[in-house]
Design an enzyme around this catalytic site. Sequence first.
Site, PDB file in Angstrom:
ATOM      1  N   ARG A  65       0.622  -1.172   0.018  1.00  8.26           N
ATOM      2  CA  ARG A  65      -0.039   0.077   0.008  1.00  8.26           C
ATOM      3  C   ARG A  65       0.840   1.299   0.006  1.00  8.26           C
ATOM      4  O   ARG A  65       0.455   2.259  -0.670  1.00  8.26           O
ATOM      5  CB  ARG A  65      -0.865   0.143   1.091  1.00  8.26           C
ATOM      6  N   CYS A  77       0.579   1.351  12.740  1.00 12.80           N
ATOM      7  CA  CYS A  77       0.716   0.348  11.626  1.00 12.80           C
ATOM      8  C   CYS A  77       0.641  -1.054  12.227  1.00 12.80           C
ATOM      9  O   CYS A  77       1.073  -1.147  13.469  1.00 12.80           O
ATOM     10  CB  CYS A  77       2.210   0.606  11.039  1.00 12.80           C
ATOM     11  N   THR A 134       3.557   4.013   8.826  1.00 13.16           N
ATOM     12  CA  THR A 134       4.283   4.024   7.782  1.00 13.16           C
ATOM     13  C   THR A 134       4.368   5.384   7.049  1.00 13.16           C
ATOM     14  O   THR A 134       3.430   6.148   7.267  1.00 13.16           O
ATOM     15  CB  THR A 134       3.513   2.950   6.631  1.00 13.16           C
ATOM     16  N   THR A 154      -2.587   1.706   6.540  1.00 14.32           N
ATOM     17  CA  THR A 154      -2.319   2.461   5.398  1.00 14.32           C
ATOM     18  C   THR A 154      -3.297   2.128   4.122  1.00 14.32           C
ATOM     19  O   THR A 154      -3.778   2.794   3.582  1.00 14.32           O
ATOM     20  CB  THR A 154      -0.851   1.925   4.908  1.00 14.32           C
ATOM     21  N   CYS A 192      -5.009  -3.280   8.483  1.00 12.99           N
ATOM     22  CA  CYS A 192      -3.770  -2.529   7.803  1.00 12.99           C
ATOM     23  C   CYS A 192      -4.277  -1.034   7.918  1.00 12.99           C
ATOM     24  O   CYS A 192      -5.503  -0.860   7.496  1.00 12.99           O
ATOM     25  CB  CYS A 192      -3.549  -3.040   6.499  1.00 12.99           C
ATOM     26  N   LYS A 194       7.710  -7.710   9.397  1.00 11.97           N
ATOM     27  CA  LYS A 194       7.004  -8.300   8.122  1.00 11.97           C
ATOM     28  C   LYS A 194       8.384  -9.113   7.815  1.00 11.97           C
ATOM     29  O   LYS A 194       7.794 -10.291   6.992  1.00 11.97           O
ATOM     30  CB  LYS A 194       7.093  -6.932   7.054  1.00 11.97           C
TER      31      LYS A 194
END
Length: 238
Positions: free
Chosen positions: A54, A202, A131, A90, A88, A171
């Site tokens: 994203r 995030c 982010t 974003t 999520c 991640k």
Amino acid sequence: MSENGKKKSIGILGGMGPLATADLFRRIVELTDAKSDNDHIRIFIDNNTRIPDRTAAILSGGEDPLPHMTESLQKLVLAGADFIVMPCNTAHFFLPRLKAKSPVPFLSILDATAEAASRRFPGQTAAILATRGTIRTGLYQDALEERHLPYMIPDDAEQEALMQVIYDGVKAGNSPEIYGEGFSRVLSSMRERGADYFILGCTELPVAAQAVRPDVPLLDPTEELAKAAIRYAGYSIR
């Protein structure tokens, strides 16, 4: 509470990323006031790891994630989900376009978090940890400003360190030994600049915080979204 007291099933539009998806599912299960398996909420999960990044889509012309998100939405609705949540932050930049394609409601992680901030930290300054894509689009800034809540965002060095925590740490599946020190430095730096509490904006950051266990006030959007989903489904929180 769900409409007319009817119990509702939850659809989790996941895969952004997988650990964040698993974390939201776990939170919903742990926070639901249930005494047996049959007391829990029916949940459908599409852990769609093919959804393009994203942040890249927002900042650098990367592939539009909306077609893949729409595919997940359609599968969740066909499975029987009565409403949708996305673990999520974003991805909520694309939520207006996604909602236009949805026959069922979405619950926003941004709204759930801002409402919790107004209750728990009135008049205090939030540090938004997120982010670059989430920060650049102003998703949390707008949600907090709507409720007249003060906030601050990371400076360039803090943002770079956060991106490493998110992408090269959680991640990537690395251990807290890899990213913990960088995460702690960001918290200390923003605390010194005037942050009263930290929004983990995030969905990888609550995973990092559970591992690092920093001694600062935290507001966990994943937990707030889980609580909002439980209530909307017509269940009680433990």
